[in-house]
Design an enzyme around this catalytic site. Structure first.
Site, PDB file in Angstrom:
ATOM      1  CB  ALA A  12       3.671   1.382   8.076  1.00  0.00           C
ATOM      2  N   GLY A  14      -1.737  -0.726   8.060  1.00  0.00           N
ATOM      3  CA  GLY A  14      -3.083  -1.801   8.509  1.00  0.00           C
ATOM      4  C   GLY A  14      -2.460  -1.197  10.141  1.00  0.00           C
ATOM      5  CB  ALA A 125       2.012   4.646   9.557  1.00  0.00           C
ATOM      6  CE  LYS A 180       0.888   7.358  -1.961  1.00  0.00           C
ATOM      7  NZ  LYS A 180       0.638   6.630  -1.592  1.00  0.00           N
ATOM      8  CG  ASN A 188       8.380   4.336  -3.968  1.00  0.00           C
ATOM      9  OD1 ASN A 188       9.385   4.235  -2.748  1.00  0.00           O
ATOM     10  ND2 ASN A 188       7.447   4.478  -3.920  1.00  0.00           N
ATOM     11  CG  ASN A 198      11.865  10.014  -0.303  1.00  0.00           C
ATOM     12  OD1 ASN A 198      12.134   8.405  -0.459  1.00  0.00           O
ATOM     13  ND2 ASN A 198      10.712  10.050  -0.308  1.00  0.00           N
ATOM     14  CD  GLU A 262       3.863  -2.300  -3.470  1.00  0.00           C
ATOM     15  OE1 GLU A 262       2.804  -2.641  -2.438  1.00  0.00           O
ATOM     16  OE2 GLU A 262       3.955  -0.590  -2.580  1.00  0.00           O
TER      17      GLU A 262
HETATM   18  O1  KPL Z   1       4.742   7.319  -0.951  1.00  0.00           O
HETATM   19  C1  KPL Z   1       5.610   7.698  -0.706  1.00  0.00           C
HETATM   20  C2  KPL Z   1       6.741   5.890  -0.426  1.00  0.00           C
HETATM   21  O2  KPL Z   1       7.560   5.766  -0.529  1.00  0.00           O
HETATM   22  O3  KPL Z   1       5.681   4.944  -1.520  1.00  0.00           O
HETATM   23  C3  KPL Z   1       6.999   8.656  -1.483  1.00  0.00           C
HETATM   24  C4  KPL Z   1       5.846   9.288  -2.104  1.00  0.00           C
HETATM   25  C5  KPL Z   1       7.774   7.927  -2.379  1.00  0.00           C
HETATM   26  C6  KPL Z   1       7.152   9.026  -0.180  1.00  0.00           C
HETATM   27  O4  KPL Z   1       8.728   8.092   0.814  1.00  0.00           O
END
Ligand code: KPL
Length: 292
Positions: A12, A14, A125, A180, A188, A198, A262
């Site tokens: 997304a 990219g 995105a 972040k 996540n 979420n 990840e």
């Molecule tokens: O950055 C995000 C992700 O989906 O990796 C959050 C902040 C959790 C928003 O969905």
């Protein structure tokens, strides 16, 4: 003329970069498989933008590439993607790393011969069949981990902003990446484990789990010397949950698509920091063990 931009990774982010940057610079989009020749972007306002772009694979890219390389692959693919292209890149090629987490950023900053900038973005995105849906406007911050190459960061931030992605060059990207990372770690792994959106974290039985994770994150960040966000950790995490209530987070999307997650890039650095400072992190450890 603006220098060529090579976007590596056709997920997304990219695709979003490719379509947006193609309006202001020569762009090549490179994926493991050749990306579609015409990409369509649906904007948050519902407009459609179609661009014909030269697509490439590592094998078909002409050498040597001179310009800026944006690495947008998943964190666990970043090093291999760069290795597969290195022979075709001028050795001083500037890199912009768009990965989640905090791992590959430090490694590539040390190993790569050219300038390495890191980006963190809140642009929303997702991939659609013919391109990308730009679901919501966000903000992108760009900088070198140790504050070097400020002029390059300014130039690239200006280019991205000119392309329609609100971007700012910053001197504290290292702190912003940790911020972040902490927010990602609070959201996540839980939503991926329980396969929820979420916003469901606001409800029982998940709310106390988020609170317990924040308690651990606060201690790890403090021990690591990372200043809290101005609004405080708790407010930051709940604000992001509120603002992305309808989202399926990236780790949940990976689980649902049967891709690796990840977890290493997001939980790995936090668990390593907890170990360094002899802190117990039972919630983070349990989520790490449960993932993948
Ligand atoms: O950055 C995000 C992700 O989906 O990796 C959050 C902040 C959790 C928003 O969905």
């Amino acid at each position: 003329m603006t220098s060529p931009q090579l976007i590596v990774g056709s997920g997304a982010i990219g695709r979003l970069l490719a379509v947006r940057l193609a309006g202001v610079a020569p762009v090549t989009l490179l994926g493991r498989r050749a990306p579609p020749a015409e990409l369509t972007l649906t904007s948050p306002e519902g407009h459609t933008l179609a661009r014909r772009l030269p697509g490439a694979t590592p094998a078909s890219l002409g050498a040597p590439f001179r310009g800026t390389l944006h690495l947008t692959t998943k964190a666990y693919d970043a090093q291999a993607a760069l290795d597969s292209l290195a022979a075709k890149l001028a050795p001083d090629t500037p890199l912009v790393l768009w990965q989640n987490g905090y791992g590959v950023q430090r490694t590539l900053t040390q190993r790569w011969g050219g300038p390495v900038l890191c980006a963190t973005t809140s642009e929303g995105a997702y991939v659609s069949e013919g391109g990308v849906v730009h679901a919501g406007h966000g903000e992108t911050f760009l900088g070198h981990l140790d504050g070097e190459h400020a002029d390059l960061a300014e130039q690239l931030a200006a280019l991205l902003s000119h392309a329609g992605l609100h971007c700012r060059a910053v001197g504290d990207i290292d702190t912003r990446l940790w911020h972040k990372l902490a927010v990602n770690a609070a959201i996540n792994p839980l939503v991926a484990r329980w396969r929820i959106r979420n916003g469901q974290l606001r409800d029982r039985p998940f709310r106390p789990l988020v609170e317990a994770l924040i308690d651990e994150l606060v201690l790890v960040m403090k021990a690591e010397g990372i200043a809290p966000p101005a609004e405080g950790w708790r407010a930051r995490v709940w604000r992001v949950i509120e603002g992305t209530a309808n989202n399926r987070a990236s780790m949940l999307q990976d689980v649902l698509a049967g891709r690796p997650t990840e977890r290493e890039a997001i939980l790995g650095p936090l668990l390593a920091a907890a170990r360094r400072h002899a802190l117990a992190a039972p919630q983070l450890s349990a989520l790490y063990d449960a993932a993948d």
